[in-house]
Design an enzyme around this catalytic site. Structure first.
Site, mmCIF file in Angstrom:
data_model
loop_
_atom_site.group_PDB
_atom_site.id
_atom_site.type_symbol
_atom_site.label_atom_id
_atom_site.label_comp_id
_atom_site.label_asym_id
_atom_site.label_seq_id
_atom_site.Cartn_x
_atom_site.Cartn_y
_atom_site.Cartn_z
ATOM 1 N N SER A 129 -2.603 2.325 7.312
ATOM 2 C CA SER A 129 -2.226 1.516 6.145
ATOM 3 C C SER A 129 -1.141 2.124 5.263
ATOM 4 O O SER A 129 -0.706 1.485 4.300
ATOM 5 C CB SER A 129 -3.461 1.223 5.288
ATOM 6 O OG SER A 129 -4.283 0.287 5.930
ATOM 7 N N LYS A 132 1.754 -0.078 4.719
ATOM 8 C CA LYS A 132 1.845 -1.069 3.636
ATOM 9 C C LYS A 132 2.890 -0.697 2.587
ATOM 10 O O LYS A 132 3.375 -1.567 1.847
ATOM 11 C CB LYS A 132 0.474 -1.257 2.985
ATOM 12 C CG LYS A 132 -0.552 -1.939 3.886
ATOM 13 C CD LYS A 132 -1.869 -2.142 3.159
ATOM 14 C CE LYS A 132 -2.860 -2.962 3.972
ATOM 15 N NZ LYS A 132 -3.389 -2.254 5.140
ATOM 16 N N SER A 134 -6.131 -1.751 -0.135
ATOM 17 C CA SER A 134 -5.647 -1.888 1.239
ATOM 18 C C SER A 134 -6.144 -3.165 1.912
ATOM 19 O O SER A 134 -6.508 -3.165 3.092
ATOM 20 C CB SER A 134 -6.066 -0.661 2.073
ATOM 21 O OG SER A 134 -5.126 -0.402 3.083
#
Length: 346
Positions: A137, A140, A192
């Site tokens: 993640s 992101k 997240s």
């Protein structure tokens, strides 16, 4: 004459009776003598057996040898048990020495890591810093930077679709919820949320594939050498970057005031048309005494536990990156060890 003869006969008869009686007594005595002899013999045998009975206490050489061998075996077992104790203490020493050396050597449990003094452009610590690994993640951050470059109105409201939820795994959103883009950006970076991230990519108007192309263009712009991205959430193991590349990435994200503000937010609340959402930041270092300017966590099974954090220490900007730690808590402990060893004591 007759009387004399009669007297003689009586005398002979009496003597004969006496003789018979003596003979019977003699035979009876003879019969008794063997019985006494047998009793005496049996008595002497019994006494001998009783006298010999104590000899059972004495052990034969074979039995004595077996007892000795058993005693020897019992003695041999004792040192084996004693030897196990120092072995356990030795393991503790190895573990403690490993922990103490984490901050001063390449013995991080994580696959890769780096502590970078951004102000001086100096590497304070590194392990496999140039090798690329899945970053989960942390992807992101690239998604957010790419999305903001498009200049889309963040107050715009979008409706969560089935495609946003499908395969998202981690999300609090439901199909049909209407959420503003600014709230989706917070959800993507703070907790997240994968559905929120997918909705942002969809709202870019480029489509998923074209948006991913834009992400890779952004990676080239930031000079994230070796980095490559295949989806906006980080759920794919194809999203890879190096620890040094992640330093550049978190630096760029922190230099964006909006993203820095979001990454520093510990808790955030927003509402959709259906329900309210209270979310918390996954970066535990925000709870520490460090002056955290930005950060992002990541995890999938292929990447292990990852962390990037940007902070201010004594007027200097510092980045710490942990990739592939074995547990959630371990990534934060290793980051703290690096910071404490090289900053507080450095």
């Amino acid at each position: 004459m007759i009387s004399k003869w009669f007297s003689k006969c009586v005398l002979v008869a009496i003597l004969s009776c006496i003789l018979v009686i003596d003979l019977s007594f003699a035979q009876t005595g003879a019969a008794r003598e063997p019985a006494k002899a047998s009793r005496t013999a049996s008595a002497s045998t019994g006494a001998g057996a009783k006298a010999a009975a104590p000899q059972k206490k004495s052990t034969s050489p074979t039995k004595a040898l077996s007892k000795t061998s058993k005693a020897t075996q019992a003695k041999k077992k004792t040192p084996v048990k004693k030897k196990r104790r120092p072995a356990a203490s030795t393991k503790k020493k190895v573990r403690s020495s490993r922990k103490s050396s984490l901050a001063s050597s390449s013995a991080l449990w994580a696959r890769a890591g780096v502590l970078f003094d951004v102000s001086d452009g100096k590497i304070l610590f590194e392990k496999n810093a140039d090798k690329t690994y899945p970053i989960a993640s942390i992807t992101k951050l690239v998604t957010a930077l790419t999305f903001l470059d498009l200049g889309i109105d963040l107050d715009r409201v979008t409706t969560i679709e089935q495609d946003d939820i499908r395969g998202a795994r981690k999300t609090r959103l439901r199909v049909g919820e209407q959420v503003s883009l600014i709230d989706l950006l917070h959800a993507s970076l703070i907790c997240s949320d994968n559905a929120a991230t997918k909705a942002l990519a969809r709202e870019s108007m480029f489509g998923n594939d074209a948006f991913i192309d834009k992400m890779n263009e952004k990676a080239s712009e930031l000079e994230l050498n070796g980095a490559h991205f295949v989806d906006p959430t980080g759920l794919s193991s194809g999203n890879v970057a190096s620890a040094l590349g992640c330093v550049k990435l978190i630096k760029a994200a922190t230099e964006n005031e909006l993203l820095a503000s979001i990454m520093q937010t510990k808790t955030y609340y927003y509402e959709s048309n259906i329900q309210g959402h209270q979310i918390g930041n996954t970066n535990r270092l925000l709870q520490s005494d460090w002056d955290i300017l930005g950060g992002k966590t990541g995890f999938i099974s292929a990447s292990g536990y990852c962390l990037v954090t940007y902070l201010l220490d004594k007027g200097k900007e510092v980045a710490v990156v942990i990739l592939g730690a074995p547990s959630n808590g371990r990534r934060f402990r290793e980051a703290r060890l690096l910071l404490e060893r090289h900053l507080k004591t450095g």
